[in-house]
Design a protein around this motif. Structure first.
Motif, mmCIF file in Angstrom:
data_model
loop_
_atom_site.group_PDB
_atom_site.id
_atom_site.type_symbol
_atom_site.label_atom_id
_atom_site.label_comp_id
_atom_site.label_asym_id
_atom_site.label_seq_id
_atom_site.Cartn_x
_atom_site.Cartn_y
_atom_site.Cartn_z
ATOM 1 N N HIS A 33 10.007 9.186 33.946
ATOM 2 C CA HIS A 33 10.300 10.145 32.881
ATOM 3 C C HIS A 33 9.006 10.704 32.300
ATOM 4 N N TYR A 34 8.959 12.006 32.164
ATOM 5 C CA TYR A 34 7.811 12.635 31.521
ATOM 6 C C TYR A 34 8.317 13.585 30.459
ATOM 7 N N LYS A 35 7.501 13.783 29.425
ATOM 8 C CA LYS A 35 7.846 14.805 28.446
ATOM 9 C C LYS A 35 6.697 15.795 28.349
ATOM 10 N N PHE A 36 6.999 17.046 28.549
ATOM 11 C CA PHE A 36 6.018 18.119 28.425
ATOM 12 C C PHE A 36 6.356 18.908 27.161
ATOM 13 N N ASP A 37 5.589 18.696 26.107
ATOM 14 C CA ASP A 37 5.738 19.526 24.914
ATOM 15 C C ASP A 37 4.805 20.713 25.053
ATOM 16 N N ILE A 38 5.381 21.904 25.160
ATOM 17 C CA ILE A 38 4.552 23.104 25.294
ATOM 18 C C ILE A 38 4.137 23.515 23.891
ATOM 19 N N LYS A 39 2.824 23.427 23.612
ATOM 20 C CA LYS A 39 2.377 23.801 22.279
ATOM 21 C C LYS A 39 1.000 24.434 22.285
ATOM 22 N N MET A 40 0.682 25.128 21.195
ATOM 23 C CA MET A 40 -0.612 25.791 21.075
ATOM 24 C C MET A 40 -1.665 24.742 20.736
ATOM 25 N N ILE A 49 -13.817 29.635 19.896
ATOM 26 C CA ILE A 49 -12.554 28.907 19.736
ATOM 27 C C ILE A 49 -11.428 29.806 20.200
ATOM 28 N N LYS A 50 -10.524 29.237 20.965
ATOM 29 C CA LYS A 50 -9.400 30.028 21.442
ATOM 30 C C LYS A 50 -8.145 29.179 21.326
ATOM 31 N N SER A 51 -7.074 29.812 20.910
ATOM 32 C CA SER A 51 -5.799 29.110 20.825
ATOM 33 C C SER A 51 -5.059 29.324 22.144
ATOM 34 N N ILE A 52 -4.805 28.250 22.850
ATOM 35 C CA ILE A 52 -4.175 28.393 24.170
ATOM 36 C C ILE A 52 -2.849 27.631 24.244
ATOM 37 N N VAL A 53 -2.022 28.028 25.197
ATOM 38 C CA VAL A 53 -0.759 27.328 25.439
ATOM 39 C C VAL A 53 -1.070 26.106 26.302
ATOM 40 N N THR A 54 -0.606 24.944 25.880
ATOM 41 C CA THR A 54 -0.908 23.703 26.603
ATOM 42 C C THR A 54 0.347 22.852 26.775
ATOM 43 N N VAL A 55 0.230 21.845 27.605
ATOM 44 C CA VAL A 55 1.220 20.771 27.666
ATOM 45 C C VAL A 55 0.658 19.619 26.846
ATOM 46 N N GLN A 81 5.713 30.716 21.317
ATOM 47 C CA GLN A 81 6.427 31.996 21.229
ATOM 48 C C GLN A 81 6.763 32.554 22.617
ATOM 49 N N ASN A 82 6.007 32.151 23.643
ATOM 50 C CA ASN A 82 6.230 32.686 25.000
ATOM 51 C C ASN A 82 7.401 31.985 25.677
ATOM 52 N N ASN A 83 8.041 32.699 26.587
ATOM 53 C CA ASN A 83 8.989 32.057 27.499
ATOM 54 C C ASN A 83 8.202 31.217 28.498
ATOM 55 N N ILE A 84 8.784 30.097 28.907
ATOM 56 C CA ILE A 84 8.046 29.156 29.771
ATOM 57 C C ILE A 84 8.897 28.738 30.970
#
Ligand code: C2O
Length: 578
Positions: A33-40, A49-55, A81-84
């Motif tokens: 089991h893995y959990k991928f929380d998609i977050k900035m 500094i850059k705000s990126i989409v991460t797991v 905010q993006n579709n993933i």
């Protein structure tokens, strides 16, 4: 006499245990089991500094380590905010196409606040692969290694390494990559180039303000290291070398290959290559640069910078206490020139399947259906009242057999499964180019591409031969084509125009490379074969993201077979809706 009795029992018991474990291992893996929380996440690179989409806030994303036969349940929760969507690049997804991941091909995207569990079993594969986002350009920051170990007690067919190290190449933009691609889509021109390449997320010392962000590989002398190389860059094939060290290639795209030695690796986006690094027997008085930079032959400009890391030997115990270890010189490798097609071709030709009894190369010997696809760039019309940045106020487009793929609004796999293809896709993808011309010569006068959401339908177990011919319509360049759902055999390749009368005589049906991504040579062709034994809808596209965005993509629909275990499984209940 008496005292030996319990020992015998113990021995029998433990022997039984090993046996039981072996039997179990043969039949079933475990569920992970893995959990991928998609977050900035804020990340600093190149002093910005850059705000990126991460797991899970990690960059690069988490490493997944599983065994052949295991089942993976990855719950992806979208907090951005993006579709993933997430794709498990190179995993065969036997009958589990719902978990493959390309947006609008096998699933609708996971919307903000929603989640989806990717559920699939790893069957008959072991080696290195990777996962990445498969929507728009989000894979620029959403990617990570997948390590598939052999089943328990099954050794590698090469020397057991002392340590294993994933090395994942990426590409970094100072700007927001979604803005970069959206702007390009609006103007019809090329998207802005990246600002750096990265090794495990780090650009290295050749970039401004980046010396501290350098990947370091610390090794001991006289050991074997297994480097799991992954090219997760967006738009560039890469040459890779380590100063003063030879590498032994042992695996490509999660398939073992005949071991061969080389000082330069060529790895296209979408490819993975395992190499053994034998360290020196004695502590060297130097450190060694690890470097990667593009292989590029096209007319377009490219990011011609170099990413680098450092190979460093653990320092030996000081001979006299309190002596300071001197600063060691850094040795630099000779990297191939950016346009060295000879080195590129020679490297690719050396990749051969093991093709032994344990790991046979099941190359289809007879072909049911032949396809000939041209792949390359072209142009399309600029919409009225707009100015476009392609040649003569057009849009740059890319196509296969002159069809530039139009992304549907709903997933093809759903449309296929529920018999609702009407209005979503048509089954008339051309088996041959609409017009014959000198593909690698002077371009024809009309270089306008057609468009549509077209697929090829294959009956279950069709054996397919596909020749992909590069075109030089807007300059010749290599295109790393990736096929979902299958491995294929690279049975032939050459330069110029493919000759159907002459070239098949030289095909290698004995030990060709078995891969999921292959470079169509610049101004040349490649022939692949695969058996369509996996029902579903399978995307095929150039793994240079800029070309995918321009439409260099298509899909195969593989029908169910007769038997129960030859049918696509029904969709999971949490499958996202469009
Ligand atoms: Cu790694 Cu369709 O992609």
């Amino acid at each position: 006499m008496c005292s030996s009795f319990p020992r015998v029992v113990l021995f029998v018991l433990s022997a039984f245990w090993v046996f039981a474990e072996l039997v179990l291992a043969k039949h079933a893996g475990i569920t992970r089991h893995y959990k991928f929380d998609i977050k900035m996440q804020n990340v600093t690179r190149l002093c910005q500094i850059k705000s990126i989409v991460t797991v899970n806030g990690q960059f690069p994303g988490p490493r997944i380590v599983v065994r052949e036969g295991d089942t993976m349940l990855v719950k992806v929760v979208n907090h951005v905010q993006n579709n993933i969507t997430i794709h498990w690049h190179g995993i065969r997804q036997l009958r589990s196409g719902w978990a493959d991941g390309p947006a609008y091909i096998t699933q609708c995207p996971i919307q903000t606040g929603r989640s989806y569990v990717y559920n699939f079993t790893i069957t008959g594969q072991r080696g290195t692969l990777f996962w990445h986002a498969h929507i728009s350009w989000l894979r620029a920051t959403l990617y990570g290694p997948i390590v598939i170990l052999p089943k328990p007690h099954v050794p590698y067919p090469f020397r057991h390494p002392y340590k294993e190290v994933p090395i994942i190449f990426g590409e970094w933009w100072k700007a927001d990559t979604e803005t970069v691609i959206n702007q390009a889509q609006q103007t019809g021109g090329a998207p802005n180039l990246s600002d750096a390449f990265t090794i495990n997320g780090l650009p290295g010392p050749f970039y401004n303000c980046s010396a501290k962000d350098t990947f370091k590989l610390k090794v001991r002398p006289g050991k074997t290291y297994l480097l799991r190389l992954i090219n997760a860059a967006m738009n560039d094939e890469l040459f890779f070398s380590i100063a003063n060290h030879t590498l032994t290639v042992v695996e490509a795209d999660a398939v073992y290959v005949k071991a061969f030695k080389t000082t330069t690796i060529l790895i296209t986006p979408g490819q993975t290559i395992n190499v053994l690094l034998n360290t020196r027997h004695h502590h060297p008085n130097a450190t060694f640069l690890i470097a990667a930079r593009p292989y590029a032959t096209g007319p377009a400009t490219f990011d011609n910078t170099t990413t680098a890391g450092i190979l460093e030997y653990h320092s030996p115990p000081p001979s006299t206490p309190n002596t300071k270890t001197p600063k060691l010189p850094l040795l630099i490798p000779t990297l191939a020139a950016f346009n060295d097609t000879i080195i590129a071709t020679n490297f690719n030709r050396k990749v051969r399947s093991l093709a032994n009894t344990k790991f046979p190369a099941k190359v289809p010997k007879n072909v049911d259906r032949h396809f000939f696809f041209t792949v390359g760039l072209g142009i399309s019309q600029c919409s009225q009242n707009q100015t476009c940045q392609g040649p003569n106020n057009t849009r740059v487009a890319a196509a296969i057999n002159n069809v530039t793929f139009v992304q549907p609004n709903t997933a093809l796999l759903q449309a296929h499964f529920f018999n609702q293809a009407k209005g979503v896709y048509t089954t008339d993808f051309p088996e041959n180019p609409p017009v014959k011309f000198n593909y690698t010569g002077t371009p024809p006068s009309n270089i306008m591409v057609a468009s549509g959401t077209k697929v090829v339908v294959l009956q279950f177990n069709t054996s397919v031969e596909l020749v992909m011919q590069g075109t030089s319509i807007i300059g010749a360049e290599s295109h790393p084509l990736h096929l979902h759902g299958f491995n294929f055999f690279v049975v032939g390749q050459g330069f110029g125009n493919y000759d159907p009368n002459k070239d098949p005589a030289n095909f290698n049906l004995v030990d060709p490379a078995e891969r999921n991504t292959v470079g169509v040579p610049s101004a040349g062709w490649v022939a692949i074969r695969f058996l369509a034994d996996n029902p579903g809808v399978w995307f095929m596209h150039c793994h240079l993201e800029v070309h995918t965005s321009w439409g260099l993509k298509m899909a195969w629909v593989v029908m169910d077979g007769q038997r129960r275990n030859q049918k696509l499984l029904p969709p999971p209940s949490d499958l996202p809706k469009c």
